[in-house]
Design a protein around this motif. Sequence first.
Motif, short mmCIF file in Angstrom:
data_model
loop_
_atom_site.label_atom_id
_atom_site.label_comp_id
_atom_site.label_asym_id
_atom_site.label_seq_id
_atom_site.Cartn_x
_atom_site.Cartn_y
_atom_site.Cartn_z
N UNK A 15 0.78 -1.22 0.04
CA UNK A 15 -0.01 0.02 0.17
C UNK A 15 0.84 1.48 -0.03
N UNK A 16 2.01 1.31 0.51
CA UNK A 16 2.87 2.25 0.56
C UNK A 16 3.53 2.45 -0.67
N UNK A 17 3.79 1.51 -1.40
CA UNK A 17 4.31 1.71 -2.67
C UNK A 17 3.38 1.70 -4.06
N UNK A 18 1.99 1.77 -3.69
CA UNK A 18 1.01 1.80 -4.69
C UNK A 18 0.32 3.04 -4.41
N UNK A 19 0.66 4.05 -4.21
CA UNK A 19 -0.01 5.42 -3.94
C UNK A 19 -0.64 5.79 -5.23
N UNK A 20 -1.61 6.49 -5.31
CA UNK A 20 -2.19 7.22 -6.58
C UNK A 20 -1.22 7.98 -7.16
N UNK A 21 -1.06 7.69 -8.64
CA UNK A 21 -0.29 8.45 -9.46
C UNK A 21 -1.22 9.00 -10.68
N UNK A 22 -1.90 10.20 -10.49
CA UNK A 22 -2.85 10.64 -11.46
C UNK A 22 -2.18 11.09 -12.82
N UNK A 23 -0.82 11.45 -12.79
CA UNK A 23 -0.39 12.05 -13.87
C UNK A 23 0.52 11.04 -14.72
N UNK A 24 0.58 9.71 -14.01
CA UNK A 24 1.59 8.86 -14.81
C UNK A 24 0.64 7.89 -15.59
N UNK A 25 0.70 7.95 -17.12
CA UNK A 25 -0.22 7.16 -17.69
C UNK A 25 0.14 5.83 -17.82
N UNK A 26 1.24 5.50 -17.37
CA UNK A 26 1.51 3.78 -17.08
C UNK A 26 1.16 3.32 -15.79
N UNK A 27 0.71 4.01 -14.98
CA UNK A 27 0.35 3.53 -13.70
C UNK A 27 -0.61 2.52 -13.65
N UNK A 28 -0.33 1.28 -13.33
CA UNK A 28 -1.42 0.35 -13.15
C UNK A 28 -1.60 -0.41 -14.25
N UNK A 29 -0.67 -0.08 -15.19
CA UNK A 29 -0.91 -0.99 -16.54
C UNK A 29 0.41 -2.06 -16.63
N UNK A 30 -0.02 -3.25 -17.17
CA UNK A 30 0.95 -4.24 -17.53
C UNK A 30 1.58 -3.88 -18.70
N UNK A 31 2.91 -4.32 -18.94
CA UNK A 31 3.69 -4.30 -20.20
C UNK A 31 2.74 -5.16 -21.23
N UNK A 32 2.38 -6.24 -20.92
CA UNK A 32 1.43 -6.89 -21.82
C UNK A 32 -0.01 -5.88 -22.43
N UNK A 33 -0.64 -5.02 -21.34
CA UNK A 33 -1.64 -4.49 -21.95
C UNK A 33 -1.05 -3.22 -22.62
N UNK A 34 0.07 -2.74 -22.49
CA UNK A 34 0.55 -1.55 -23.00
C UNK A 34 0.86 -1.94 -24.70
#
Length: 94
Positions: A15-34
């Motif tokens: 939880x400490x390392x997965x804070x929201x990153x609203x300006x990062x378009x890659x946040x939460x995406x897997x390399x496969x999805x990209x």
Amino acid sequence: MTSPTDKTPSQPLHLATTQKQPRNPLHGLTLQAILTELVEYFGWEGLAERIPVRCFASDPSIASSLKFLRKTPWAREKVEGLYGFMLREKRRES
């Protein structure tokens, strides 16, 4: 400071390392999805023109490309950069 025997729950590390990153378009995406979205948008030929690596040009597949990209940081950075470019292009088209 808590001791190892203290029963007070603390915030889990993930939880400490997965804070929201609203300006990062890659946040939460897997390399496969990209990669899948890039292939849908540019096609394999378009990817090979923009990022000249063999895994995009010669008998391309998602699996072989993922294997290469996970081992090759410079190529992964180019893929992530191209993804950002694609997102900007899509916004302009809308």
